[in-house]
Motif scaffolding. Structure first.
Motif, short mmCIF file in Angstrom:
data_model
loop_
_atom_site.label_atom_id
_atom_site.label_comp_id
_atom_site.label_asym_id
_atom_site.label_seq_id
_atom_site.Cartn_x
_atom_site.Cartn_y
_atom_site.Cartn_z
N MET A 172 -5.34 -0.50 -1.80
CA MET A 172 -4.44 0.64 -1.95
C MET A 172 -5.16 1.89 -2.43
SD MET A 172 -2.72 2.39 -4.59
CE MET A 172 -2.72 1.21 -5.93
N ARG A 173 -5.93 1.78 -3.52
CA ARG A 173 -6.60 2.97 -4.07
C ARG A 173 -7.67 3.50 -3.11
NH1 ARG A 173 -5.74 -0.72 -7.93
NH2 ARG A 173 -4.67 -0.13 -9.86
N LEU A 184 3.47 1.43 -1.68
CA LEU A 184 3.98 1.51 -3.06
C LEU A 184 5.47 1.25 -3.23
CD1 LEU A 184 1.97 4.67 -4.26
CD2 LEU A 184 1.39 2.28 -4.64
N THR A 205 0.83 -1.20 0.00
CA THR A 205 0.00 0.00 0.00
C THR A 205 0.87 1.26 0.00
OG1 THR A 205 -1.71 -1.20 1.13
CG2 THR A 205 -1.78 1.19 1.34
N ASN A 248 -11.93 -2.41 -6.58
CA ASN A 248 -10.81 -1.58 -6.99
C ASN A 248 -9.47 -2.31 -6.91
OD1 ASN A 248 -11.81 1.31 -7.59
ND2 ASN A 248 -13.01 0.61 -5.83
N LYS A 249 -9.55 -3.63 -7.05
CA LYS A 249 -8.35 -4.48 -7.15
C LYS A 249 -7.43 -4.33 -5.93
CE LYS A 249 -8.62 -4.86 -12.12
NZ LYS A 249 -7.93 -5.39 -13.28
N ASP A 255 -17.73 5.43 -6.88
CA ASP A 255 -16.95 4.75 -5.84
C ASP A 255 -16.43 5.74 -4.80
OD1 ASP A 255 -17.38 2.25 -6.78
OD2 ASP A 255 -15.33 1.86 -7.46
N LEU A 310 -1.46 4.88 -11.73
CA LEU A 310 -2.40 4.57 -10.65
C LEU A 310 -3.30 5.79 -10.43
CD1 LEU A 310 0.13 2.91 -8.17
CD2 LEU A 310 -1.38 1.77 -9.81
N SER A 311 -4.56 5.53 -10.16
CA SER A 311 -5.45 6.66 -9.93
C SER A 311 -6.39 6.36 -8.77
CB SER A 311 -6.24 6.99 -11.20
OG SER A 311 -7.03 5.91 -11.59
N LEU A 337 -9.90 6.60 -6.41
CA LEU A 337 -11.30 6.37 -6.76
C LEU A 337 -11.93 7.66 -7.28
CD1 LEU A 337 -10.71 3.82 -5.21
CD2 LEU A 337 -12.81 4.16 -3.89
#
Lengths: 295, 295
Positions: free
Chosen positions: A252-253, A46, A44, A248-249, A281, A274-275, A277
């Motif tokens: 982390m996001r 990264l 998370t 959201n897989k 959402d 990476l973006s 939500l």
């Protein structure tokens, strides 16, 4: 240090650079809550997206703010040479442990994963937490590999993926793992959806993305699970959050977006592509946060 | 350039550094065979394991040796910023095209993958080949995404994963893809096991790991497939090789080991933790090479 709550904060970005002022607010939230340990640069956080210098800077910043709470840092990379470089850098920064997943592009073979852990542990001064997360590494540990890796010097914990601990299947699997790894090696649950049940089933610690932003909430769940209270029902309130994680897989996001909603970081707090939500959402998350009052 | 054989050589290593003298021998083999194009630093060429400087050096070396054969280079990375840096570096080195897969650690979402291609193509001077390989990227393109990405400027080809082209299912899928992407966009087959059938079914090119070391063999298969000869039977002789590919999680380790067996590179020609074939698999490969007389 491998007990209770290991909190995994996000590493917030600002315009493709680490946003250290946002990060400091996140760490202060964790030290105020007296979490048991902090994992800087977990998945998370990264770690695979950071250079060695960035990893080192985040580790240093975390250790400086940690107020004697032990700090772990993720050091995984595609090449063993880079893992060794990361290990040296974060140890110099003062971490108390390192977290290592078998990061891959070409899926790894068992002997390659063993050689990675063997090589890295041979040069470490601090304990290592083995990290299995097939969703991001495309690698699943066999029991034989768990046995061999967990008997290497410096290996002090394993972070296993979420599994249905609340069922017989989960309880049996945990018992199997206890038989495979040395007594001195802690077994930690990850996958926040399974965390409370994992602690209730006897895991030593909960390595938690949720706890990286909401440490009091997770500490209460751990306390309830350890005191054998109705932890499953209590954790069930969070189902809406796990749905958002799944859609959201991963978490982390969701947690990066929550950090923004709560005022820790800016909207575009992730490095591209990476973006965070957006749309429905994001609205759903904001509503959930209001409703659940996590802390 | 997106026609016939696009040869994907390995990037041989020596003691954790690129072995340029072995690499030159590999490229000379490809230029002598007059392949249609060379992809330096494909997956087999280990692009995600290389620094930007290394990518650039390999691209430059390939272009210099290529004898006017067009050179493509893989530029994928976890962060869009690094992809852009790689794109600039290999373009400066003189490549004629770039290959871009949506590399991930955290599995990517559709909008993220689209934003990656949109951002990169906006800054490119050379054509781009979109690269789908779920086995290494953990990402599968939807038809909608294929449509949107293939209509971006600079997108000139898509490299699709292997599929059973010899069956109705495969033929139908290829027809679907033809309807989705613009006529100007070439469709290339990868996954060498499916290459010959893919060409017979109408793919424009074969992006080939096998052809990175055995260009004459693959050129003959392509010729046979295009002339509608009994290509499937001819390709069937290679089944032992595909078994080795499957047992070793893809062709990369097999071809790196073959490069060593044939005297191009040294035994430990991969960066750790990647390791070439050993034991029975190496013996089996040596026997296969002797028996098949690939060239």
């Amino acid at each position: 240090m491998f007990t209770g709550l290991s909190a995994f904060p996000v590493t917030p970005f600002h315009d493709e650079k680490i946003d250290f002022s946002a990060y400091q607010r996140l760490i202060t939230n964790l030290t105020n809550a007296r979490v048991d340990s902090i994992c800087a640069t977990g998945s998370t956080g990264l770690y695979p997206y950071l250079t060695c210098d960035e990893l080192s800077a985040v580790a240093k910043c975390t250790v400086e703010l940690a107020d004697n709470i032990p700090v772990m840092a993720g050091i995984g990379a595609l090449r063993t040479a880079d893992v060794l470089r990361n290990a040296e850098a974060v140890q110099k920064a003062g971490v108390s442990a390192v977290l290592l997943a078998p990061v891959s592009y070409h899926p790894l073979k068992e002997n390659e994963v063993f050689s990675l852990y063997q090589r890295v542990t041979a040069e470490l001064s601090v304990p290592l937490c083995v990290y299995e997360n097939p969703g991001v590494t495309n690698f699943t540990f066999s029991d034989e590999l768990y046995h061999n890796v967990s008997h290497l010097p410096k290996v002090a914990a394993i972070k296993i993926p979420g599994m249905p601990f609340a069922t017989e299947q989960g309880v049996e699997r945990l018992a199997q793992l206890r038989n495979i790894v040395p007594e001195t090696v802690a077994i930690g649950v990850s996958g926040d959806k399974f965390g409370a049940a994992g602690i209730a089933a006897g895991c030593d610690l909960w390595l938690s993305v949720l706890g990286g932003l909401f440490p009091h909430t997770v500490k209460r769940l751990i306390h309830a699970a350890q005191s054998d209270q109705k932890v499953i029902q209590s954790a069930k309130k969070l189902d809406g959050l796990w749905e958002l994680f799944a859609r959201n897989k991963g978490g982390m996001r969701v947690m990066a977006t929550a950090a923004n909603i709560l005022g820790y970081s800016e909207v575009n707090c992730l490095p591209q592509p990476l973006s965070p939500l957006a749309g429905e959402d994001r609205v759903m998350l904001a509503n959930l946060l209001k409703q659940l009052q996590l802390d």
